[in-house]
Scaffold this motif. Structure first.
Motif, mmCIF file in Angstrom:
data_model
loop_
_atom_site.group_PDB
_atom_site.id
_atom_site.type_symbol
_atom_site.label_atom_id
_atom_site.label_comp_id
_atom_site.label_asym_id
_atom_site.label_seq_id
_atom_site.Cartn_x
_atom_site.Cartn_y
_atom_site.Cartn_z
ATOM 1 N N GLY A 84 14.971 -19.348 7.820
ATOM 2 C CA GLY A 84 15.871 -18.579 8.679
ATOM 3 C C GLY A 84 15.618 -17.092 8.695
ATOM 4 N N GLY A 85 14.458 -16.645 8.223
ATOM 5 C CA GLY A 85 14.124 -15.226 8.250
ATOM 6 C C GLY A 85 13.326 -14.860 9.480
ATOM 7 N N SER A 86 12.991 -13.576 9.573
ATOM 8 C CA SER A 86 12.216 -13.056 10.703
ATOM 9 C C SER A 86 11.092 -12.172 10.166
ATOM 10 C CB SER A 86 13.103 -12.238 11.645
ATOM 11 O OG SER A 86 14.110 -13.040 12.217
ATOM 12 N N PRO A 87 9.862 -12.674 10.167
ATOM 13 C CA PRO A 87 8.742 -11.876 9.656
ATOM 14 C C PRO A 87 8.609 -10.555 10.416
ATOM 15 C CG PRO A 87 8.098 -14.163 9.958
ATOM 16 C CD PRO A 87 9.441 -14.024 10.585
ATOM 17 N N ARG A 88 8.349 -9.489 9.660
ATOM 18 C CA ARG A 88 8.127 -8.169 10.242
ATOM 19 C C ARG A 88 6.695 -7.743 9.949
ATOM 20 N NH1 ARG A 88 10.504 -4.494 7.598
ATOM 21 N NH2 ARG A 88 11.252 -5.779 5.875
ATOM 22 N N LEU A 89 5.929 -7.565 11.007
ATOM 23 C CA LEU A 89 4.543 -7.137 10.875
ATOM 24 C C LEU A 89 4.322 -5.727 11.408
ATOM 25 C CD1 LEU A 89 2.773 -10.459 11.891
ATOM 26 C CD2 LEU A 89 2.859 -9.455 9.612
ATOM 27 N N ASP A 90 5.398 -5.090 11.892
ATOM 28 C CA ASP A 90 5.266 -3.748 12.444
ATOM 29 C C ASP A 90 6.037 -2.720 11.626
ATOM 30 O OD1 ASP A 90 7.796 -4.628 13.032
ATOM 31 O OD2 ASP A 90 7.755 -4.041 15.145
ATOM 32 N N ALA A 91 6.420 -3.077 10.396
ATOM 33 C CA ALA A 91 7.150 -2.141 9.545
ATOM 34 C C ALA A 91 6.201 -1.047 9.046
ATOM 35 C CB ALA A 91 7.767 -2.887 8.361
ATOM 36 N N PRO A 92 6.654 0.204 8.993
ATOM 37 C CA PRO A 92 5.771 1.300 8.545
ATOM 38 C C PRO A 92 5.183 1.075 7.157
ATOM 39 C CG PRO A 92 7.801 2.161 9.503
ATOM 40 C CD PRO A 92 7.985 0.674 9.388
ATOM 41 N N GLU A 93 5.939 0.380 6.273
ATOM 42 C CA GLU A 93 5.428 0.191 4.914
ATOM 43 C C GLU A 93 4.209 -0.723 4.861
ATOM 44 O OE1 GLU A 93 9.335 -2.264 5.233
ATOM 45 O OE2 GLU A 93 8.574 -0.329 5.906
ATOM 46 N N LEU A 94 3.896 -1.405 5.952
ATOM 47 C CA LEU A 94 2.695 -2.238 5.952
ATOM 48 C C LEU A 94 1.422 -1.411 6.086
ATOM 49 C CD1 LEU A 94 4.771 -4.588 6.428
ATOM 50 C CD2 LEU A 94 2.978 -5.697 7.737
ATOM 51 N N LEU A 95 1.533 -0.158 6.499
ATOM 52 C CA LEU A 95 0.339 0.664 6.721
ATOM 53 C C LEU A 95 0.455 2.008 6.014
ATOM 54 C CD1 LEU A 95 -0.247 -0.073 10.518
ATOM 55 C CD2 LEU A 95 -1.614 -0.897 8.599
ATOM 56 N N PRO A 96 0.597 1.994 4.691
ATOM 57 C CA PRO A 96 0.618 3.259 3.958
ATOM 58 C C PRO A 96 -0.801 3.803 3.830
ATOM 59 C CG PRO A 96 0.669 1.464 2.415
ATOM 60 C CD PRO A 96 0.694 0.838 3.786
ATOM 61 N N PRO A 97 -0.945 5.081 3.469
ATOM 62 C CA PRO A 97 -2.301 5.601 3.236
ATOM 63 C C PRO A 97 -2.909 4.963 1.990
ATOM 64 C CG PRO A 97 -0.630 7.203 2.577
ATOM 65 C CD PRO A 97 0.099 6.093 3.276
ATOM 66 N N ASN A 98 -4.215 4.894 1.971
ATOM 67 C CA ASN A 98 -4.945 4.397 0.811
ATOM 68 C C ASN A 98 -5.529 5.559 0.038
ATOM 69 O OD1 ASN A 98 -5.341 1.230 0.877
ATOM 70 N ND2 ASN A 98 -5.319 1.928 2.986
ATOM 71 N N PRO A 99 -5.664 5.455 -1.278
ATOM 72 C CA PRO A 99 -5.346 4.322 -2.144
ATOM 73 C C PRO A 99 -3.854 4.024 -2.158
ATOM 74 C CG PRO A 99 -6.746 5.900 -3.274
ATOM 75 C CD PRO A 99 -6.254 6.559 -2.040
ATOM 76 N N ARG A 100 -3.522 2.780 -2.436
ATOM 77 C CA ARG A 100 -2.135 2.334 -2.437
ATOM 78 C C ARG A 100 -1.939 1.288 -3.527
ATOM 79 N NH1 ARG A 100 -0.312 -1.775 2.038
ATOM 80 N NH2 ARG A 100 1.289 -1.874 0.446
ATOM 81 N N ARG A 101 -0.692 1.023 -3.845
ATOM 82 C CA ARG A 101 -0.382 -0.024 -4.810
ATOM 83 C C ARG A 101 -0.045 -1.302 -4.060
ATOM 84 N NH1 ARG A 101 2.807 4.213 -8.274
ATOM 85 N NH2 ARG A 101 1.192 4.800 -9.767
ATOM 86 N N LEU A 102 -0.216 -2.422 -4.754
ATOM 87 C CA LEU A 102 0.151 -3.701 -4.177
ATOM 88 C C LEU A 102 1.671 -3.751 -4.059
ATOM 89 C CD1 LEU A 102 -1.529 -6.174 -3.318
ATOM 90 C CD2 LEU A 102 -0.901 -7.236 -5.479
ATOM 91 N N PRO A 103 2.209 -4.137 -2.885
ATOM 92 C CA PRO A 103 3.655 -4.090 -2.681
ATOM 93 C C PRO A 103 4.430 -4.843 -3.764
ATOM 94 C CG PRO A 103 2.540 -4.525 -0.611
ATOM 95 C CD PRO A 103 1.498 -4.598 -1.692
#
Length: 289
Positions: A84-103
């Protein structure tokens, strides 16, 4: 003023997985989508630096893992839709600058965009390493991806026991990406509608990453590029490239690969702009556990 005396009801404790409610489960499955998405740029950067004519075996290995990570992302989205959820693929946190940590993972694991080579392989080995035997499920700040998915499995099972399967699997079946073969990999797309299909989807994700069971090398699928041999899980594919040998039947994580030579030329790669290497090197094998 005296308080009334009566039976006191202690609050229901939150399970150690951090998944006590359906909203918790949906949040963790969105984190799973973000986790799988985070692996794609490092793999793709390494792949772009490889010339498939000069380094065909390395290019096959990295491309195969990249495609299977996309499969894992879709499976995580199927799981979220199913509950019953709704996947979000356009959230800003999906594209942080690199290097980055695993969410929501171990903060010591840092992902960078690197060309194929020793530093990239060390990062991939750290990312894909199997959970140690007896390691606990971890719903947040997880040490390994397998422990994170184990927390999701435990949380899902607990909610089904408490709420009933119909309450948990309330999603619209039309939002499922349908079952079938996922192109360029032996992995399977699984439509999630009930506990059995949810478990199958979770197993597909974990087995392709770290093997069919704790301490196994193989992921249970035939090698899509070489149908005459079985496929090893992601962690062990990177070990093959690191050591220059393939795993063969009878090999174990402790023995390491003892099979035929793997032809990898670290010097012959395309020049690409890249970022600094991760600060923590990967263990060379899983035999430390």
């Amino acid at each position: 003023m005296n308080r009334p005396v009566g039976r006191q009801h202690a609050p229901v404790p939150v399970p150690s997985t951090g998944i006590a409610t359906l909203d918790d489960l949906r949040q963790h499955l969105q984190w799973a989508i973000e986790l799988e998405h985070a692996t794609l740029p490092p793999y793709l950067c390494a792949l772009y630096s490889l010339d498939p004519e000069r380094n065909p075996e390395a290019a096959e290995a990295v491309a195969g893992v990249f495609i299977e990570e996309m499969l894992h992302l879709v499976l995580a989205a199927n799981l979220l839709n199913a509950v019953g959820g709704s996947p979000r693929l356009d959230a800003p946190e999906l594209l942080p600058p690199n290097p980055r940590r695993l969410p929501h993972g171990d903060p010591s694991l840092e992902l960078s965009l690197l060309p194929f080579g020793d530093a990239a392989l060390d990062m991939f080995l750290r990312l894909e390493r199997p959970a140690p035997p007896g390691a606990p499920a971890e719903g947040d700040r997880y040490e390994t991806i397998g422990q994170f998915y184990e927390a999701i499995e435990a949380g899902l099972s607990g909610l089904c026991d408490r709420l009933g399967e119909a309450e948990v699997f309330s999603g619209d079946p039309s939002r499922q990406v349908h079952a079938g073969h996922f192109q360029h990999t032996a992995g399977q797309m699984i439509a999630v509608t009930d506990p059995a299909s949810a478990l199958a989807a979770l197993e597909e994700i974990v087995e392709e990453g770290e093997g069919t069971s704790r301490g196994a090398v193989w992921d249970g699928d035939p090698d899509v590029h070489h149908p005459d041999r079985d496929e090893v899980a992601h962690y062990y594919r990177f070990q093959e490239l690191k050591t220059g040998r393939r795993y063969r039947r009878g090999d174990t994580p402790r023995s390491g690969p003892t099979g035929e030579l793997v032809g990898v030329d670290f010097a012959r790669r395309r020049a690409v702009a890249h970022q600094r290497a991760p600060s923590r090197p990967a263990p060379s094998t899983s035999s430390d556990w």
